[in-house]
Every structure is written in C-alpha cells, then in structure tokens.
Design an enzyme around this catalytic site. Sequence first.
Site, mmCIF file in Angstrom:
data_model
loop_
_atom_site.group_PDB
_atom_site.id
_atom_site.type_symbol
_atom_site.label_atom_id
_atom_site.label_comp_id
_atom_site.label_asym_id
_atom_site.label_seq_id
_atom_site.Cartn_x
_atom_site.Cartn_y
_atom_site.Cartn_z
ATOM 1 N N LYS A 48 0.825 -1.216 0.000
ATOM 2 C CA LYS A 48 0.000 0.000 0.000
ATOM 3 C C LYS A 48 0.858 1.265 0.000
ATOM 4 O O LYS A 48 0.388 2.338 -0.394
ATOM 5 C CB LYS A 48 -0.957 -0.011 1.200
ATOM 6 C CG LYS A 48 -1.846 -1.253 1.285
ATOM 7 C CD LYS A 48 -2.487 -1.608 -0.023
ATOM 8 C CE LYS A 48 -3.376 -2.840 -0.030
ATOM 9 N NZ LYS A 48 -2.820 -4.100 0.469
ATOM 10 N N TYR A 262 -12.025 -14.931 2.969
ATOM 11 C CA TYR A 262 -11.044 -13.875 3.208
ATOM 12 C C TYR A 262 -10.572 -13.901 4.665
ATOM 13 O O TYR A 262 -11.396 -13.912 5.593
ATOM 14 C CB TYR A 262 -11.652 -12.500 2.907
ATOM 15 C CG TYR A 262 -10.725 -11.367 3.301
ATOM 16 C CD1 TYR A 262 -9.778 -10.884 2.399
ATOM 17 C CD2 TYR A 262 -10.763 -10.810 4.572
ATOM 18 C CE1 TYR A 262 -8.905 -9.873 2.762
ATOM 19 C CE2 TYR A 262 -9.895 -9.799 4.943
ATOM 20 C CZ TYR A 262 -8.972 -9.340 4.039
ATOM 21 O OH TYR A 262 -8.108 -8.347 4.404
ATOM 22 N N TYR A 288 -2.796 -12.684 2.754
ATOM 23 C CA TYR A 288 -2.468 -12.371 1.353
ATOM 24 C C TYR A 288 -1.285 -13.194 0.832
ATOM 25 O O TYR A 288 -1.456 -14.084 0.012
ATOM 26 C CB TYR A 288 -2.149 -10.884 1.210
ATOM 27 C CG TYR A 288 -3.317 -9.984 1.484
ATOM 28 C CD1 TYR A 288 -4.251 -9.717 0.494
ATOM 29 C CD2 TYR A 288 -3.499 -9.405 2.731
ATOM 30 C CE1 TYR A 288 -5.332 -8.887 0.738
ATOM 31 C CE2 TYR A 288 -4.575 -8.572 2.988
ATOM 32 C CZ TYR A 288 -5.483 -8.318 1.992
ATOM 33 O OH TYR A 288 -6.548 -7.504 2.232
#
Length: 332
Positions: A48, A262, A288
């Site tokens: 990010k 998730y 992830y």
Amino acid sequence: MNLTRFPRARFAHLPTPLEPAPRLGAELGIELWIKRDDCTGLAGGGNKTRKLEFLLGEALDAGADALITQGAVQSNHVRQTAAAAARFGLACEVILEDRTGDQSAEYVGSGNVLLNRLMGATMRTVPADTDMNAAMDDLAARLKAEGKRPYIIPGGGSNSTGALGYVDCALELAAQANATGLKIDRLITATGSAGTHAGLVAGFAVSGADIPILGIGVRAPKEKQEFNVHKLAVETAARLGHEGRVKREQVIADCDYVGAGYGLIDHGVTDALSLAARTEGLLFDPVYTGKALKGLIALAKAGVFRGETVVFLHTGGAQGLSGYHHQLEAML
Ligand SMILES: *Cc1c(COP(=O)(O)O)cnc(C)c1O
C-alpha cells in the site's frame, strides 16, 4: 511513459530489492526470485505504500487535513495509511469491517490494530457487509460539518491513482531485470482489492514489457476478480494516455486458493508460512502473501511452472501476524 506529471509524495524506500530465494525455489522445482515490496519502509512497509505516494500527493494538493479509509480489522492498508497520515501531520479516520467474525483479543487489538492505535488513528468497527463506501461518505460529511477537509482513500488504495504506484513497480522490476540480465517468465502476486495487480498489468502493457502476470485471489471468485482487475487496469492505462493497450487476456487470476474465505487460515497457508520462514527466513502473512504462496506451491508442485524463472511479489503483511496468534499456534 511519464509518471512525473502526477502529484506524488515521496516516502517509500525505492527501489525495493529483487532477491533470489534458492532454497524455497529448490523445494518448488523452479528458479524463484522475490521482489521485496515488504521493504517499502513505511511503518513496516508493504504494497500500500507505493499506492499511498500517489494518493497522498493528491490529498496534499487538495489541502486535506484528514485521511479517511477503510479495511478489514487487521488491514495492512489501514496501518500504512495511518503511518502516512502521521508522517504528514494529517488526522487518520478509519472504518474497520468485521469480515471474519473473529472477536479474540489478538485479532481486535494486536497486530496492525495495535500499530494503528500507536500512530494515532481513530478507529471504529462496523459489521461485515456494511456498505463501506457509503460509510466513508457519511464520515466525510460529518468531518466537513466540523470544518475539516477530509480526503477519502478507497479500500486497499485501489483506484487509478493508487494503481500508479504499481505502474511504477512494473517499470522498476523491468529495469532491474534488464540491468541484471534476469529473464522473468512470470510474475506472481496476491490479488485482493485489485490495485496492485491492475497497476502491474497496466505498467507492463504500456511499457511493452512482455511479462505474464498471475494473480492469486484472496477473496473474490475468478470471474469477479478478473473483471475488477481488468476494469482498473484499463482506467489506469487511460490515465497514462494509453487507451486500448490493456487486453482482457493479460488479466489472469487463479482464485482456487481462497479456502474458507477472506482472512480465514487453513493448513495450506500455515504450511506455506513455515516453508518460507524455514527455507529463507522470510515472513509472509496469513491473509495475502501466505495464500498466494499456498497457490504458488500447489501450482509449482503440479508442474505448471516447470523450467521457469518466477518472481513472487512480496506485498508485505507480517505486521499482522500477531493478530492471528491463536489460530497460527494451533496449526503450526
Ligand atoms: C492489500 C494487500 C494485498 C493485495 O493487494 P491489492 O492491491 O489489494 O490487490 C496483498 N498483500 C498484502 C500483504 C496486502 O496487504
């Protein structure tokens, strides 16, 4: 292609290293390199940070004094946004979505949440399936009524502004490969809110670097993930003045490794985390990079990458590990 026409705040540690991972590669029967975007430098780093350089550039240009964003409770994006806000003296207002239902003290208070608190972010949690964009709009309206100038950063920083950070990464990786003579057959990345994958696709398409990318999904089914990535890649290429360069077939996501959902961990994930840690001393995260590595391991063992030189994009996330203490301990 010229990225300098876009406002950008510079704080990432770039370029990130491109390193061989011979012991992990030998386990998988491939030549494996890791692009270390876990080393971008902002409060632990991660993918990010590259997006936030362009998003902060826009926010500062607009005279914002507060950032609003959203993510899962243990979001790495939120942690990096909180750090960027602190660094530029902006308030950080966060909405966390309880996507996993995990109410353990570690999940709701440790890992990234603890770091958000340390960096002075204001957090509030809402139930799963809340309309997060509407919630951010409401919050922005409330802050404006108080005289603040909020700037909204979408979940994962994934719009065409944030994706410019991964156009830059695509160019950086191609330059590193050219400089060292490394012939990359494939780039593999985790793909979630789509900005990373889309920026890479747009960057390679626009620059003409012919490197196939495989995204390994962490949430959505394949059709939806590819749709989201393609749409954002097309928008991003258009921002760069290269309409029509992104082809639908350049967007490939394999979403067979999501498991139960998730942020939900299974043995495939914990096996992947320990394999990377024990062969290379590399820390991956359970949501992830661990899921993407689970996919890479399964596909490599099935012979899909035989004879290939594969680069795995390490998008970060280890700062969240302690948020999963109980689950990990039970499975390791
Ligand atoms: C957010 C995140 C991703 C996914 O990137 P997107 O741009 O949201 O697809 C991958 N890895 C880590 C560690 C992340 O925090």
